[in-house]
Write a protein that holds these residues in place. Sequence first.
Motif, mmCIF file in Angstrom:
data_model
loop_
_atom_site.group_PDB
_atom_site.id
_atom_site.type_symbol
_atom_site.label_atom_id
_atom_site.label_comp_id
_atom_site.label_asym_id
_atom_site.label_seq_id
_atom_site.Cartn_x
_atom_site.Cartn_y
_atom_site.Cartn_z
ATOM 1 N N GLU A 274 0.872 -1.040 -0.044
ATOM 2 C CA GLU A 274 -0.306 0.139 0.180
ATOM 3 C C GLU A 274 0.828 1.190 0.050
ATOM 4 O O GLU A 274 1.781 1.345 0.838
ATOM 5 C CB GLU A 274 -0.787 -0.029 1.258
ATOM 6 C CG GLU A 274 -1.735 1.248 1.267
ATOM 7 C CD GLU A 274 -2.775 1.327 0.216
ATOM 8 O OE1 GLU A 274 -3.307 2.615 0.160
ATOM 9 O OE2 GLU A 274 -3.125 0.390 -0.512
ATOM 10 N N VAL A 275 0.628 2.234 -0.883
ATOM 11 C CA VAL A 275 1.445 3.454 -1.130
ATOM 12 C C VAL A 275 0.743 4.617 -0.484
ATOM 13 O O VAL A 275 -0.397 4.935 -1.241
ATOM 14 C CB VAL A 275 2.086 3.474 -2.569
ATOM 15 C CG1 VAL A 275 2.903 4.969 -2.592
ATOM 16 C CG2 VAL A 275 2.869 2.204 -3.126
ATOM 17 N N LYS A 276 1.144 5.239 0.342
ATOM 18 C CA LYS A 276 0.646 6.624 0.728
ATOM 19 C C LYS A 276 1.633 7.712 0.705
ATOM 20 O O LYS A 276 2.755 7.534 1.066
ATOM 21 C CB LYS A 276 0.358 6.431 2.320
ATOM 22 C CG LYS A 276 -0.856 5.219 2.606
ATOM 23 C CD LYS A 276 -2.301 5.894 1.839
ATOM 24 C CE LYS A 276 -3.422 5.047 2.109
ATOM 25 N NZ LYS A 276 -4.369 5.360 1.385
ATOM 26 N N TYR A 277 1.021 8.873 0.012
ATOM 27 C CA TYR A 277 1.773 9.974 -0.049
ATOM 28 C C TYR A 277 1.109 11.118 0.406
ATOM 29 O O TYR A 277 -0.176 11.344 0.409
ATOM 30 C CB TYR A 277 1.998 10.020 -1.580
ATOM 31 C CG TYR A 277 2.669 11.464 -1.720
ATOM 32 C CD1 TYR A 277 4.167 11.810 -1.589
ATOM 33 C CD2 TYR A 277 1.953 12.685 -2.247
ATOM 34 C CE1 TYR A 277 4.453 13.014 -1.740
ATOM 35 C CE2 TYR A 277 2.315 13.922 -2.269
ATOM 36 C CZ TYR A 277 3.663 14.039 -2.167
ATOM 37 O OH TYR A 277 4.336 15.113 -2.436
ATOM 38 N N ARG A 278 1.806 12.076 1.230
ATOM 39 C CA ARG A 278 1.492 13.239 2.019
ATOM 40 C C ARG A 278 2.430 14.293 1.520
ATOM 41 O O ARG A 278 3.523 14.033 1.700
ATOM 42 C CB ARG A 278 1.356 13.234 3.452
ATOM 43 C CG ARG A 278 0.483 12.053 4.101
ATOM 44 C CD ARG A 278 -1.116 12.440 3.533
ATOM 45 N NE ARG A 278 -1.564 13.268 4.407
ATOM 46 C CZ ARG A 278 -2.812 13.766 4.530
ATOM 47 N NH1 ARG A 278 -3.691 13.266 3.474
ATOM 48 N NH2 ARG A 278 -3.454 14.896 5.225
#
Length: 116
Positions: free
Chosen positions: A54-58
Amino acid sequence: MKQWYASKRGACAEQYAKQYLIDKGLYFVAENYRVKVGEIDLIFKDHEQWVFVEVKYRENNTHGSAAEMFTTGKRRKLTRAIMCYLQSHDLNFHHTHMRIDLFAIDGDEVNWIKNV
């Protein structure tokens, strides 16, 4: 316009994560596997182990870190999508060696968390 920009950033983050994990020795299998119950961003093999990422970007953490965006609900959807993926490839969910990794990007900081 804002949603288009966000989806472009998300796609760039996924491509960055993909190349990063390939460079770390994982074997790339698939990306953006979608079914009604959820989505898997990236799928790899690490020797005999399946790795679902799972890739999460902020862009920044003013509203929480990227890792904090991996909620219980998101994990539930991801697990359901993994079950569908394994079933479609004749693999048993309970007998397949696998793990879920989180690839969290906060601005320029990368955090690869194995086996979340």
